[in-house]
Design a protein around this motif. Structure first.
Motif, short mmCIF file in Angstrom:
data_model
loop_
_atom_site.label_atom_id
_atom_site.label_comp_id
_atom_site.label_asym_id
_atom_site.label_seq_id
_atom_site.Cartn_x
_atom_site.Cartn_y
_atom_site.Cartn_z
N GLU A 148 0.86 -1.19 0.00
CA GLU A 148 0.00 0.00 0.00
C GLU A 148 0.90 1.24 0.00
OE1 GLU A 148 -3.56 0.35 1.06
OE2 GLU A 148 -3.92 -1.75 0.64
N PRO A 149 0.53 2.27 -0.74
CA PRO A 149 1.37 3.47 -0.77
C PRO A 149 1.70 4.03 0.61
CG PRO A 149 -0.28 3.58 -2.50
CD PRO A 149 -0.60 2.35 -1.69
N THR A 150 0.75 3.93 1.55
CA THR A 150 0.99 4.48 2.89
C THR A 150 2.03 3.67 3.68
OG1 THR A 150 -0.89 3.20 3.72
CG2 THR A 150 -1.30 5.50 3.10
N LEU A 151 2.30 2.43 3.24
CA LEU A 151 3.26 1.57 3.95
C LEU A 151 4.61 1.50 3.23
CD1 LEU A 151 0.84 -1.37 4.82
CD2 LEU A 151 1.50 0.56 6.27
N CYS A 152 4.72 2.28 2.16
CA CYS A 152 5.91 2.22 1.32
C CYS A 152 7.18 2.60 2.08
CB CYS A 152 5.69 3.16 0.13
SG CYS A 152 6.93 3.06 -1.12
N VAL A 153 7.12 3.69 2.82
CA VAL A 153 8.31 4.17 3.54
C VAL A 153 8.81 3.12 4.53
CG1 VAL A 153 9.14 5.86 5.21
CG2 VAL A 153 7.81 6.62 3.24
N ASP A 154 7.88 2.49 5.26
CA ASP A 154 8.29 1.48 6.25
C ASP A 154 9.02 0.32 5.59
OD1 ASP A 154 7.19 2.97 8.29
OD2 ASP A 154 5.31 1.84 8.35
N LEU A 155 8.54 -0.13 4.43
CA LEU A 155 9.19 -1.25 3.75
C LEU A 155 10.56 -0.84 3.22
CD1 LEU A 155 9.23 -4.12 2.74
CD2 LEU A 155 7.82 -3.43 0.79
N VAL A 156 10.67 0.36 2.70
CA VAL A 156 11.97 0.83 2.22
C VAL A 156 12.98 0.88 3.37
CG1 VAL A 156 13.22 2.82 1.28
CG2 VAL A 156 11.05 2.11 0.26
N LYS A 157 12.53 1.39 4.50
CA LYS A 157 13.43 1.44 5.67
C LYS A 157 13.88 0.05 6.08
CE LYS A 157 11.88 5.80 7.75
NZ LYS A 157 11.17 6.40 8.91
N HIS A 158 12.97 -0.92 6.03
CA HIS A 158 13.32 -2.30 6.38
C HIS A 158 14.38 -2.83 5.42
CE1 HIS A 158 12.70 -6.37 7.94
NE2 HIS A 158 12.80 -6.76 6.67
N ILE A 159 14.17 -2.61 4.13
CA ILE A 159 15.13 -3.11 3.13
C ILE A 159 16.50 -2.48 3.33
CG2 ILE A 159 15.69 -3.00 0.65
CD1 ILE A 159 12.63 -3.40 0.16
N ARG A 160 16.53 -1.23 3.69
CA ARG A 160 17.83 -0.56 3.89
C ARG A 160 18.57 -1.09 5.10
NH1 ARG A 160 19.11 4.45 1.57
NH2 ARG A 160 19.58 5.41 3.58
N LYS A 186 1.61 9.35 -11.18
CA LYS A 186 1.75 10.46 -10.22
C LYS A 186 1.84 9.92 -8.80
CE LYS A 186 1.26 14.93 -8.97
NZ LYS A 186 1.21 14.81 -7.51
N MET A 187 1.07 8.88 -8.50
CA MET A 187 1.12 8.31 -7.16
C MET A 187 2.50 7.72 -6.87
SD MET A 187 -1.34 5.57 -5.24
CE MET A 187 -2.64 6.79 -5.06
N LEU A 188 3.10 7.03 -7.85
CA LEU A 188 4.43 6.46 -7.61
C LEU A 188 5.46 7.57 -7.42
CD1 LEU A 188 5.52 3.53 -7.44
CD2 LEU A 188 6.55 3.92 -9.69
N SER A 189 5.32 8.63 -8.19
CA SER A 189 6.22 9.77 -8.03
C SER A 189 6.05 10.42 -6.65
CB SER A 189 5.94 10.79 -9.13
OG SER A 189 6.83 11.87 -9.05
N ASP A 190 4.81 10.51 -6.18
CA ASP A 190 4.56 11.05 -4.84
C ASP A 190 5.16 10.16 -3.77
OD1 ASP A 190 3.21 13.15 -5.98
OD2 ASP A 190 1.20 12.39 -5.53
N CYS A 196 12.13 9.56 -0.27
CA CYS A 196 13.39 10.30 -0.28
C CYS A 196 13.50 11.25 0.90
CB CYS A 196 13.54 11.06 -1.60
SG CYS A 196 13.77 9.97 -3.02
N LYS A 197 12.37 11.85 1.27
CA LYS A 197 12.37 12.75 2.43
C LYS A 197 12.62 11.95 3.71
CE LYS A 197 9.51 16.20 4.80
NZ LYS A 197 8.19 16.90 4.83
N ALA A 198 11.98 10.77 3.80
CA ALA A 198 12.07 9.97 5.03
C ALA A 198 13.47 9.40 5.25
CB ALA A 198 11.05 8.84 5.00
N ILE A 199 14.13 8.99 4.16
CA ILE A 199 15.45 8.35 4.33
C ILE A 199 16.59 9.29 3.91
CG2 ILE A 199 14.50 6.04 4.09
CD1 ILE A 199 15.61 5.92 1.26
N GLU A 200 16.22 10.53 3.61
CA GLU A 200 17.19 11.60 3.33
C GLU A 200 18.14 11.27 2.19
OE1 GLU A 200 18.92 12.21 7.22
OE2 GLU A 200 17.37 13.68 7.73
N ILE A 201 17.52 10.97 1.03
CA ILE A 201 18.29 10.82 -0.20
C ILE A 201 17.66 11.72 -1.26
CG2 ILE A 201 18.99 8.44 0.31
CD1 ILE A 201 16.90 7.50 -1.79
#
Length: 245
Positions: A148-160, A186-190, A196-201
């Motif tokens: 889900e788009p709202t869970l995207c940041v959490d999964l990226v952080k896990h992978i990192r 547009k949603m993927l770009s958002d 990028c903001k969350a993981i500072e890249i």
């Protein structure tokens, strides 16, 4: 005199046409063609046709099914950059990574379980870190894989935090008919902006894999860096005919 299409073969000529269209779309987005990777998706096609495209100079290929990629990859040169772009089950991870040492990307990581499995198997077979995309369900269809788009940041952080995985970007398939609307892109770009903001890249450090045969030009114009093109290069997919009962 024979035409260049006849000399190259149909698939190689089709690839050349696609690359020209990619160049035009990239220029419309203010970029150059070299900033967009074209993954030639050869699902159901024989090795001979892939070889034709390889011999024309292309090195980036994708497959949707583990069974196909593990059969084809050993028959082709090892300088190919393979992308796995299908739904990946945990029990298929080891056969995939073991049989395809030149697998460069898995584009369809959509939960922590598959990320953990990939991380462990990469470590166990001693290969270099695997590049991965996070697959995002931008259309909201229950039939589609993707986080889900709202869970995207959490999964990226896990992978990192997985030492044997390298997060490279976000991927979407789009609508049920495998074409997308501007809203999907547009949603993927958002999502990229949030990640990028969350993981500072920077956004340049996070690729967007979006766009297929029906919609790759629009996807590129909206920022895609990775398009997955099958039928426009290879022709319609060839599924075995079902036997009569």
């Amino acid at each position: 005199m024979a035409s260049s299409a006849a000399l190259d073969g149909v698939a190689a000529a089709s690839l050349r046409s696609v690359l020209h269209r990619v160049q035009q779309a990239a220029e419309k987005s203010g970029r150059v063609a070299q900033q967009v990777r074209v993954v030639a998706v050869s699902k159901t096609k024989p090795v001979s046709v892939l070889r034709e495209v390889y011999d024309s100079g292309h090195r980036c290929f994708g497959e949707n099914y583990v069974q196909e990629i593990v059969e084809k990859a050993p028959q082709l040169p090892d300088d190919i950059e393979w992308h796995f772009i299908g739904n990946l089950q945990s029990n298929k991870v080891k056969p995939l990574l073991s049989a395809v040492p030149n697998l460069a990307y898995v584009e369809t990581v959509d939960d922590e379980k598959i990320a953990n499995r990939l991380d462990r198997v990469v470590a166990s077979i001693g290969r270099k870190p695997l590049k991965v995309f996070v697959q995002v369900n931008t259309s909201g269809e229950t039939s589609k894989s993707g986080v889900e788009p709202t869970l995207c940041v959490d999964l990226v952080k896990h992978i990192r935090n997985c030492p044997n995985l390298e997060f490279c970007g976000l991927m979407t398939i789009g609508m049920l008919d495998y074409s997308s609307t501007p809203e999907n892109f547009k949603m993927l770009s958002d999502c990229r902006s949030e990640v990028c903001k969350a993981i500072e890249i920077s956004e340049e450090q996070c690729e967007l894999s979006m766009g297929m045969s029906a919609d790759f030009e629009q996807a590129i114009e909206m920022g895609s860096t990775n398009v997955r093109i099958g039928s426009t290069i290879f022709g319609a997919r060839e599924y075995p005919k079902k036997q009569a009962q």
